[in-house]
Design a protein around this motif. Structure first.
Motif, short mmCIF file in Angstrom:
data_model
loop_
_atom_site.label_atom_id
_atom_site.label_comp_id
_atom_site.label_asym_id
_atom_site.label_seq_id
_atom_site.Cartn_x
_atom_site.Cartn_y
_atom_site.Cartn_z
N TYR A 36 13.90 -27.19 -17.11
CA TYR A 36 14.90 -28.41 -17.64
C TYR A 36 13.74 -29.31 -18.45
CZ TYR A 36 18.32 -26.86 -14.36
OH TYR A 36 19.12 -25.96 -13.49
N ARG A 37 14.18 -30.26 -19.11
CA ARG A 37 13.32 -31.36 -19.73
C ARG A 37 14.27 -32.57 -19.61
NH1 ARG A 37 12.03 -29.25 -25.67
NH2 ARG A 37 14.24 -29.60 -26.61
N GLN A 38 13.51 -33.93 -19.47
CA GLN A 38 14.02 -35.26 -19.88
C GLN A 38 13.08 -35.75 -20.84
OE1 GLN A 38 15.06 -37.27 -16.20
NE2 GLN A 38 16.37 -38.50 -17.23
N ALA A 39 13.61 -36.16 -21.71
CA ALA A 39 12.96 -37.04 -22.70
C ALA A 39 13.01 -38.35 -22.25
CB ALA A 39 13.19 -36.85 -24.43
N GLN A 43 19.26 -37.90 -21.25
CA GLN A 43 19.60 -37.14 -19.79
C GLN A 43 18.77 -35.90 -19.74
OE1 GLN A 43 23.80 -36.57 -20.28
NE2 GLN A 43 24.25 -38.50 -18.72
N ARG A 44 18.38 -35.38 -18.66
CA ARG A 44 17.83 -34.06 -18.42
C ARG A 44 18.68 -33.01 -19.04
NH1 ARG A 44 16.56 -34.13 -12.36
NH2 ARG A 44 14.91 -35.36 -13.00
N GLN A 45 17.97 -32.22 -19.57
CA GLN A 45 18.82 -30.97 -20.46
C GLN A 45 18.04 -29.63 -19.59
OE1 GLN A 45 16.58 -30.96 -24.76
NE2 GLN A 45 18.77 -30.29 -24.53
N GLN A 46 19.08 -28.73 -19.53
CA GLN A 46 18.39 -27.26 -19.20
C GLN A 46 18.01 -26.83 -20.68
OE1 GLN A 46 21.21 -23.87 -18.27
NE2 GLN A 46 20.29 -24.59 -16.25
N VAL A 47 16.87 -26.18 -20.51
CA VAL A 47 16.30 -25.55 -21.82
C VAL A 47 16.02 -23.89 -21.92
CG1 VAL A 47 15.02 -27.79 -22.44
CG2 VAL A 47 13.99 -26.13 -21.35
N ALA A 48 16.10 -23.41 -20.70
CA ALA A 48 15.87 -21.79 -20.33
C ALA A 48 16.27 -21.50 -18.85
CB ALA A 48 14.31 -21.48 -20.66
N THR A 49 16.64 -20.29 -19.03
CA THR A 49 17.16 -19.86 -17.58
C THR A 49 16.75 -18.39 -17.70
OG1 THR A 49 19.15 -19.11 -18.44
CG2 THR A 49 19.27 -21.23 -17.54
N ILE A 50 16.46 -18.10 -16.33
CA ILE A 50 16.10 -16.55 -16.11
C ILE A 50 16.89 -15.99 -14.75
CG2 ILE A 50 13.95 -17.14 -14.88
CD1 ILE A 50 12.95 -14.40 -16.08
N GLY A 51 17.70 -14.91 -15.19
CA GLY A 51 18.30 -14.58 -13.99
C GLY A 51 17.41 -13.66 -13.00
#
Length: 113
Positions: A36-39, A43-51
């Motif tokens: 996640y990242r928060q600029a 708001q904090r946002q999800q940028v990448a997921t790995i299952g």
């Protein structure tokens, strides 16, 4: 569970960084993980997921530039970031895909133009 992100820093636009996030207290092997990242001011946002099985998904804003990976033996998740842009400037965090663990402090990435 404690999450410790590292690897951030100051980089020029077009540069690269590799972030790491080490978990302690519980194994990540049975969890879908995410970065996640928060600029500033956002708001904090999800940028990448790995299952658990290794399938990956990315936000459109980072697709083709960022790569998420995991090493269950080391209880660590990684985020490779290439062709960085000033708009990637943010504090980066890892957590499970549904952010069920307490947030760590994150690692600051600053991209200068």
């Amino acid at each position: 569970v404690q999450l410790q992100a590292s690897g951030g820093g100051l980089v020029q636009a077009g540069g690269s960084l590799r972030l790491s996030c080490a978990a302690s207290g519980l194994g990540i092997g049975t969890y879908d993980m995410a970065w996640y990242r928060q600029a500033p001011g956002k708001q904090r946002q999800q940028v990448a997921t790995i299952g658990v099985g290794g399938n990956r998904n990315y936000a459109d804003s980072v697709k083709g530039r960022f790569t998420i990976s995991r090493d269950n033996a080391r209880n660590t998740v990684y985020l490779g970031m290439n062709v960085l842009k000033p708009e990637d400037t943010a504090v980066y965090y890892c957590n499970t895909r549904f952010s069920i663990w307490r947030w760590g402090q994150g690692t600051l990435v600053t991209v200068s133009s």
